[in-house]
Design a protein around this motif. Structure first.
Motif, PDB file in Angstrom:
ATOM      1  N   ASP A  50       0.844  -1.187   0.000  1.00  0.00           N
ATOM      2  CA  ASP A  50       0.000   0.000   0.000  1.00  0.00           C
ATOM      3  C   ASP A  50       0.886   1.245   0.000  1.00  0.00           C
ATOM      4  N   ASP A  51       0.267   2.377  -0.339  1.00  0.00           N
ATOM      5  CA  ASP A  51       1.013   3.634  -0.349  1.00  0.00           C
ATOM      6  C   ASP A  51       0.016   4.781  -0.182  1.00  0.00           C
ATOM      7  N   TYR A  52       0.555   5.991   0.013  1.00  0.00           N
ATOM      8  CA  TYR A  52      -0.293   7.170   0.190  1.00  0.00           C
ATOM      9  C   TYR A  52      -0.990   7.523  -1.124  1.00  0.00           C
ATOM     10  N   PRO A  53      -2.213   8.022  -1.044  1.00  0.00           N
ATOM     11  CA  PRO A  53      -2.942   8.362  -2.276  1.00  0.00           C
ATOM     12  C   PRO A  53      -2.381   9.629  -2.926  1.00  0.00           C
ATOM     13  N   TYR A  54      -2.271   9.593  -4.245  1.00  0.00           N
ATOM     14  CA  TYR A  54      -1.920  10.814  -4.977  1.00  0.00           C
ATOM     15  C   TYR A  54      -3.003  11.862  -4.719  1.00  0.00           C
ATOM     16  N   GLY A  55      -2.581  13.100  -4.534  1.00  0.00           N
ATOM     17  CA  GLY A  55      -3.532  14.173  -4.280  1.00  0.00           C
ATOM     18  C   GLY A  55      -3.830  14.377  -2.814  1.00  0.00           C
ATOM     19  N   GLY A  56      -3.274  13.492  -1.969  1.00  0.00           N
ATOM     20  CA  GLY A  56      -3.486  13.634  -0.530  1.00  0.00           C
ATOM     21  C   GLY A  56      -4.774  12.985  -0.072  1.00  0.00           C
ATOM     22  N   GLY A  57      -5.000  13.004   1.213  1.00  0.00           N
ATOM     23  CA  GLY A  57      -6.200  12.412   1.794  1.00  0.00           C
ATOM     24  C   GLY A  57      -5.847  11.377   2.839  1.00  0.00           C
ATOM     25  N   ALA A  58      -6.873  10.944   3.569  1.00  0.00           N
ATOM     26  CA  ALA A  58      -6.667   9.995   4.666  1.00  0.00           C
ATOM     27  C   ALA A  58      -6.506   8.573   4.135  1.00  0.00           C
ATOM     28  N   GLY A  59      -5.796   7.764   4.918  1.00  0.00           N
ATOM     29  CA  GLY A  59      -5.711   6.347   4.616  1.00  0.00           C
ATOM     30  C   GLY A  59      -4.657   5.992   3.584  1.00  0.00           C
ATOM     31  N   MET A  60      -4.530   4.692   3.361  1.00  0.00           N
ATOM     32  CA  MET A  60      -3.562   4.142   2.417  1.00  0.00           C
ATOM     33  C   MET A  60      -4.324   3.394   1.313  1.00  0.00           C
ATOM     34  N   VAL A  61      -3.689   3.321   0.138  1.00  0.00           N
ATOM     35  CA  VAL A  61      -4.330   2.709  -1.025  1.00  0.00           C
ATOM     36  C   VAL A  61      -3.516   1.498  -1.471  1.00  0.00           C
ATOM     37  N   LEU A  62      -4.190   0.389  -1.791  1.00  0.00           N
ATOM     38  CA  LEU A  62      -3.500  -0.808  -2.258  1.00  0.00           C
ATOM     39  C   LEU A  62      -2.847  -0.554  -3.610  1.00  0.00           C
ATOM     40  N   LYS A  63      -1.582  -0.925  -3.721  1.00  0.00           N
ATOM     41  CA  LYS A  63      -0.809  -0.719  -4.934  1.00  0.00           C
ATOM     42  C   LYS A  63      -1.219  -1.750  -6.006  1.00  0.00           C
ATOM     43  N   PRO A  64      -1.080  -1.396  -7.272  1.00  0.00           N
ATOM     44  CA  PRO A  64      -1.475  -2.332  -8.325  1.00  0.00           C
ATOM     45  C   PRO A  64      -0.511  -3.492  -8.533  1.00  0.00           C
TER      46      PRO A  64
END
Length: 244
Positions: A50-64
């Motif tokens: 996972d990594d931080y979302p582009y554009g900012g915001g809360a939480g982490m996003v699963l990487k492709p």
């Protein structure tokens, strides 16, 4: 049927997939399960998924990358494209009709997410179905995957003891299932309906048809809008409407 599950917490599936009907289904060669930790497909030294979302915001996003690699691995020898199911609260609401549809497939792959969400390219390229259990959010997709797998696998041939059982389930007929009773016939003054003890199967079937409609009318009236009603049930429905 072959079922692959991609999860960061494969240990969660141990009890569910190796007990009760799921255990029986595997023993009867109706299904095989393979639960994969897709963290094993991360390429960096920390096995980061996972990594931080582009554009900012809360939480982490699963990487492709890990999920693309995992899907490629489990489908390398697959001739027919599998159904790849993403568990997501934004997805289509799972129903018995969807369960029946999926039960005809040879290969299902479930992607169980965590954190804030998925990189959108996972949805755009990998996924054939996005499914949700309802309008609520879970910590991850594992519990939803377990529920859907259970619902689908029980419909496979040679899984349930009685071949008619899934055909008579609630929602399979469009209505809720009728009440059930077993021995003793009288328990603390509460008696089983006499018709069920009569041995008259025509009357028993009519009683069950009637009770199925009444239960649906009382609990899930919305189902009556699309249910394929018999002439008997249509007549009964009119009586229920008049008497309400």
């Amino acid at each position: 049927m072959k079922v692959d599950v991609l999860s960061l917490f494969p240990e969660m599936f141990e009890g569910v997939l190796h007990s009760s009907i799921m255990k029986k289904a595997q023993a009867n060669d109706a299904v095989s399960f393979n639960v994969i930790n897709f963290r094993d497909y991360a390429t960096d030294k920390h096995h980061k998924v996972d990594d931080y979302p582009y554009g900012g915001g809360a939480g982490m996003v699963l990487k492709p990358e890990p999920l693309f690699a995992a899907i490629e691995d489990v489908t390398v020898d697959t001739e027919k494209p599998p159904r790849i199911i993403l568990l997501c609260p934004q997805g289509e609401k799972f129903t018995q009709k969807k369960s029946e549809e999926l039960s005809s497939e040879e290969h299902l792959i479930f992607i169980c997410g965590h954190y804030e969400g998925y990189d959108e390219r996972i949805r755009d390229v990998l996924v054939t179905d996005e499914l949700s259990l309802g309008d609520f959010v879970l910590t991850g997709g594992e519990i939803a995957a377990m529920a859907i797998i259970d619902s689908v696998v029980r419909l496979l041939p040679n899984v349930l003891g009685n071949v008619d059982s899934p055909m008579l389930d609630s929602f399979s007929t469009g209505l809720l299932e009728h009440p059930h009773y077993t021995r003793p016939a009288n328990f603390k003054g509460m008696e089983v309906p006499e018709v069920l003890l009569s041995g008259n199967h025509a009357k028993i079937n009519q009683w069950r048809e009637e009770q199925s409609l009444i239960r649906t009318y009382e609990r899930r009236k919305d189902l009556l809008e699309t249910a394929p009603l018999t002439d008997f049930q249509r007549t009964l429905l009119k009586q229920l409407e008049r008497n309400k």
